[in-house]
Enzyme design. Structure first.
Site, PDB file in Angstrom:
ATOM      1  N   ASP A 157       0.990  -1.207   0.037  1.00 41.01           N
ATOM      2  CA  ASP A 157       0.041  -0.184   0.047  1.00 41.01           C
ATOM      3  C   ASP A 157       1.024   1.203   0.084  1.00 41.01           C
ATOM      4  O   ASP A 157       0.412   2.383   0.504  1.00 41.01           O
ATOM      5  CB  ASP A 157      -0.891   0.072   1.348  1.00 41.01           C
ATOM      6  CG  ASP A 157      -1.601  -1.129   1.566  1.00 41.01           C
ATOM      7  OD1 ASP A 157      -2.329  -1.589   0.597  1.00 41.01           O
ATOM      8  OD2 ASP A 157      -1.476  -1.726   2.503  1.00 41.01           O
TER       9      ASP A 157
ATOM     10  N   SER B 215       2.130   6.807   0.725  1.00 36.32           N
ATOM     11  CA  SER B 215       1.714   5.839   1.626  1.00 36.32           C
ATOM     12  C   SER B 215       0.033   6.099   1.116  1.00 36.32           C
ATOM     13  O   SER B 215      -0.512   7.138   1.237  1.00 36.32           O
ATOM     14  CB  SER B 215       1.647   6.192   3.114  1.00 36.32           C
ATOM     15  OG  SER B 215       0.734   5.365   4.101  1.00 36.32           O
ATOM     16  N   ARG B 216      -0.293   5.035   0.387  1.00 35.29           N
ATOM     17  CA  ARG B 216      -1.684   4.965  -0.126  1.00 35.29           C
ATOM     18  C   ARG B 216      -3.022   4.866   0.980  1.00 35.29           C
ATOM     19  O   ARG B 216      -3.932   5.503   0.569  1.00 35.29           O
ATOM     20  CB  ARG B 216      -2.031   3.996  -1.280  1.00 35.29           C
ATOM     21  CG  ARG B 216      -1.069   4.118  -2.293  1.00 35.29           C
ATOM     22  CD  ARG B 216      -1.203   3.127  -3.322  1.00 35.29           C
ATOM     23  NE  ARG B 216       0.020   3.207  -4.016  1.00 35.29           N
ATOM     24  CZ  ARG B 216       0.791   2.164  -4.330  1.00 35.29           C
ATOM     25  NH1 ARG B 216       0.660   0.999  -3.778  1.00 35.29           N
ATOM     26  NH2 ARG B 216       2.030   2.318  -5.149  1.00 35.29           N
ATOM     27  N   VAL B 217      -2.742   4.337   2.070  1.00 34.17           N
ATOM     28  CA  VAL B 217      -3.957   4.236   3.149  1.00 34.17           C
ATOM     29  C   VAL B 217      -3.746   5.163   4.401  1.00 34.17           C
ATOM     30  O   VAL B 217      -4.552   5.356   5.223  1.00 34.17           O
ATOM     31  CB  VAL B 217      -4.337   2.796   3.219  1.00 34.17           C
ATOM     32  CG1 VAL B 217      -5.141   2.339   2.045  1.00 34.17           C
ATOM     33  CG2 VAL B 217      -3.287   2.065   3.880  1.00 34.17           C
TER      34      VAL B 217
END
Ligand code: ATP
Ligand code: MG
Length: 736
Positions: free
Chosen positions: A575, A600-602
């Site tokens: 992620d 950081s995608r989440v």
């Protein structure tokens, strides 16, 4: 008259004959008659015996029977234990395990020999033989055809059946077996070919093999099971031969024909830690097999006429043609709280000289990842304590964040600092070192210990010198250990250091297993391998306890090339990634997080509202600064505005520097970033940034601790909070 004499003579003759004849008959047959009588009595006695081991002597007499060998073995063992005791803690760590293993092996072999001797005495033999009928009835009740047998019958119409015993069997038993097995096969349109064999190794009892399946009701099997159970327990000082025999006797006294069922195969070839076998009709992928010499392996390849497995230990003793048996379980490792503070190998065996691991549970190393419905969104932060990461690429619990960079750019340092920062945060940490140097692992352990982080950490160490098989399973073992905690509702952080070496180990195994190789010679399923590993990281829904596994896989790049095969794979599975730049690292910017390439995608959803607000413009400002700085290398005339941007950018970059082993709390990070990006640090030289930072923390902790708590807990970073922070910072500036 003459006739009278004839009669008298005849009578005398008869009388002589009767008297002399009786004597002769008695003389001729008397001994045998008595023997037959006593045999019959004995047979009756045996029949009356409730169970075969009725004649087993007491434990004391058993031990006395083989006292000489026992004494000898005990003295060897005592010597070994004494020599182990005489070593200091440090030496123990190196030799302890091997010596204990040796002592244990010695014990078992002596015990086995003694028990085998005892069972070969005629009196025990008779007792065991009286059981034959019972054993075979029990076996015939159990027999069935496995899916593997059915598949075999499709191509061959005969299934081989072997009946083995330690001594000749009665005809009716053989006939019964023949009838039962051929009946079973006729029902499915097949035939049997029965072979009756004698094998004194079995000691007593019967063994029936149908196809690859063995139904074993022999004493030798019972002995095998007994020693297996014992070897799972810690070695104790009263673990002496006499004690072991006594334990076995106690078991033997209550012995009932127990039929052990397992499948057998045969070793075809062994080389380079890979073994090809045939037989083992119903084997599954990932199952454990055991070789005659006691070594174990795991099945990694199933073809129609051969099965490939990797061997965990030393394969020198495995010979072509030797037997191999299914252990009946998927490869698994011990799990539980007892692992905390320990260093274990890929199979969960302790390697830290702290002795036996009292784990009660095990978990399979391969386990299905939680499904969509089992998961909850990532919503709470997992602070690393590293400013550049918590502010710019925040990580949430249940996230998979890749740490990627060239060699020696501080990848391991980030992971270790993150573990240290979990102190007091009720998070279990697991550090999986794959193909690392032993000295490095020892150093990490020492650092974790000195920061009090070992209490909640397990290290799985598989050095570069370990076999590819062990390096391959290490991250899966780690994941299994982490899952135990996650499903118990706890938060876990797991570090895989590093997956590049893991991929190389898997490539080695795959090539040895003759699988076709793909890009960069890696096997085609390497993507699946890593995704099935990393998918196991999750934040579970509340119904499942709400536990989480946060995974930090590490990947090493070559000359910063993140478009190579393994890096792109893992980037697409995770992620987000923290990209460590060798240039920045060499320029002294540590941690060398490349802001442009890191994402950081989440994790953003998991930042505290204050940190989120404060750091929102940080990324663009840093990017602007970097671009300007590069451009300005060529320029000479700089206007005031640009000078200001450059100066504040420089300060910001400086503020993101951080030494190792010095994690900073979330609210302090918020204050610092707010201060630097809102001009409260303007005018100080970049070199004095460190002391500015130190003073600021001191001021906040000592005088504004309430505000620090507020920043951490506030649901929103509103104007009121902002003004309060500005006021505090102005006060700080006035003072210094
Ligand atoms: P490898 O590729 O060998 O695994 P790595 O990328 O894991 O290396 P580390 O071993 O973590 O890198 O760090 C390399 C060196 O950089 C070490 O000597 C370490 O002490 C130093 N280092 C890492 N981070 C920092 C930091 N924040 N401040 C100062 N020195 C650091
Ligand atoms: Mg490293």
């Amino acid at each position: 008259m003459e006739f009278k004499y004839v009669i008298i003579n005849f009578l005398i003759l008869v009388a002589v004959l009767v008297i002399a004849g009786r004597k002769t008959v008695k003389k001729l047959f008397g001994g045998r008659y008595e023997r037959i009588n006593s045999e019959l009595d004995r047979a009756e006695e045996i029949e009356k015996m409730p169970m075969p081991f009725l004649e087993m002597p007491s434990a004391e007499s058993l031990t006395a029977d083989c006292s000489e060998e026992t004494e000898k073995a005990e003295s060897i063992v005592a010597e070994k234990i004494a020599s182990i005791e005489s070593f200091g803690e440090r030496e123990k760590s190196e030799i302890h395990r091997g010596m204990i293993e040796d002592a244990r092996k010695e014990l078992f072999s002596v015990m086995k020999e003694n028990v085998t001797n005892l069972f070969s005495y005629e009196k025990y033999q008779n007792a065991i033989r009286a059981l034959d009928r019972q054993v075979i009835d029990e076996i015939l009740k159990k027999i069935s055809l496995t899916p593997g047998d059915m598949a075999y019958l499709k191509h061959h119409d005969v299934l081989y059946v072997t009946l083995t015993s330690a001594y000749p069997l009665s005809e009716d038993i053989v006939a019964d077996v023949d009838k039962a097995t051929s009946g079973m096969l006729e029902a499915v349109g097949g035939k049997t070919s029965l072979w009756v064999k004698e094998d004194s190794e079995l000691i007593g009892g019967l063994r029936l093999r149908i196809g690859d399946t063995v139904y074993d009701g022999t004493v030798s099997e019972e002995l095998y099971q007994f020693s297996k159970n014992l070897s799972r327990e810690p070695i104790m000082h009263d673990d002496t031969v006499g004690h072991l025999i006594q334990e076995f006797t106690e078991k033997a006294e209550s012995f009932r024909p127990k039929i052990h069922q397992y499948q057998l195969g045969r070793v075809m070839t062994v080389s380079d830690g890979i073994c090809w076998m045939d037989g083992l009709a119903d084997i599954m992928y990932g199952e454990v097999v055991e070789f005659e010499c006691g070594e174990r392996g795991m099945v990694l390849d199933i073809q129609q006429n051969r099965i490939g497995c990797v061997i965990f230990g030393d394969f020198a003793q495995i010979e072509s043609g030797s037997r191999v048996r299914r252990v009946g379980r998927i490869a698994s490792v011990p799990v539980g709280e007892c692992l905390l503070g320990r260093v274990v190998d890929a199979l969960g065996n302790p390697i830290d000289a702290m002795g036996y691991l009292p784990c009660k549970e095990t978990r399979p190393i391969e386990y299905k990842a939680p499904g969509i419905l089992d998961r909850a969104p990532v919503n709470s932060p997992l602070h690393t304590g590293i400013k550049a990461i918590d502010a710019l690429v925040p990580i949430g619990k249940g996230q998979r964040e890749l740490i990627i960079g060239d060699r020696q750019t501080g990848k391991t340092a980030i992971a270790v600092d993150t573990i240290i920062n979990q102190k007091g945060k009720d998070t279990v940490c697991i550090y999986v070192a794959i193909g690392q140097k032993d000295t490095l692992v020892a150093e990490i352990k020492e650092k974790l210990e000195s920061h009090g982080a070992m209490e909640y950490t397990t290290i799985i160490a598989v050095p570069a010198s370990a076999s590819a098989a062990l390096q391959y399973i290490a991250p899966f073992s780690g994941s299994a250990m982490a899952e135990y905690f996650m499903y118990a509702g706890k938060d876990v952080l797991i570090v895989y250091d590093d997956l590049s070496k893991h991929a190389v180990a898997y490539r080695e195994l795959s090539l040895l297993l003759h699988r076709p190789s793909g890009r960069e010679a890696y096997p085609g399923d390497i993507f699946y391998l890593h995704s099935r590993l990393l998918e196991r990281a999750a934040h579970l829904s509340d119904e499942l306890g709400g536990g989480s596994i946060t995974a930090l896989p590490i990947i090493e790049t070559l000359a910063g090339d993140i478009s190579a095969y393994i890096p792109t794979n893992v980037i697409s599975i995770t992620d987000g990634q923290i990209f460590l730049d060798a240039e920045l690292f060499n320029a002294g910017q540590r941690p060398a997080v490349n802001v442009g390439l890191s994402v950081s995608r989440v994790g953003g959803a998991a930042q505290t509202p204050s940190m989120k607000k404060v750091s929102s413009s940080l990324r663009t400002r840093l990017a602007q600064y970097r671009e300007l700085a590069e451009f300005m290398q060529f320029g000479s005339d700089i206007d005031e505005e640009t000078k200001k941007t450059l100066a504040s950018g420089k300060l910001l970059t400086e503020a993101l520097r951080q030494p190792r082993y010095a994690p900073i709390g979330d609210s302090m990070q918020t204050v610092l970033i707010f201060a630097v990006s809102n001009g409260f640090a303007d005018g100080i030289s970049p070199d004095s940034m460190e002391s500015f930072e130190r003073e600021l923390y001191k001021f906040m902790l000592e005088e504004k601790s309430e505000l620090a708590v507020k920043l951490k807990e506030a649901k929103k970073f509103d104007d009121e909070l902002k003004n309060e922070l500005i006021k505090a910072l102005s006060e700080f500036n006035e003072r210094s």
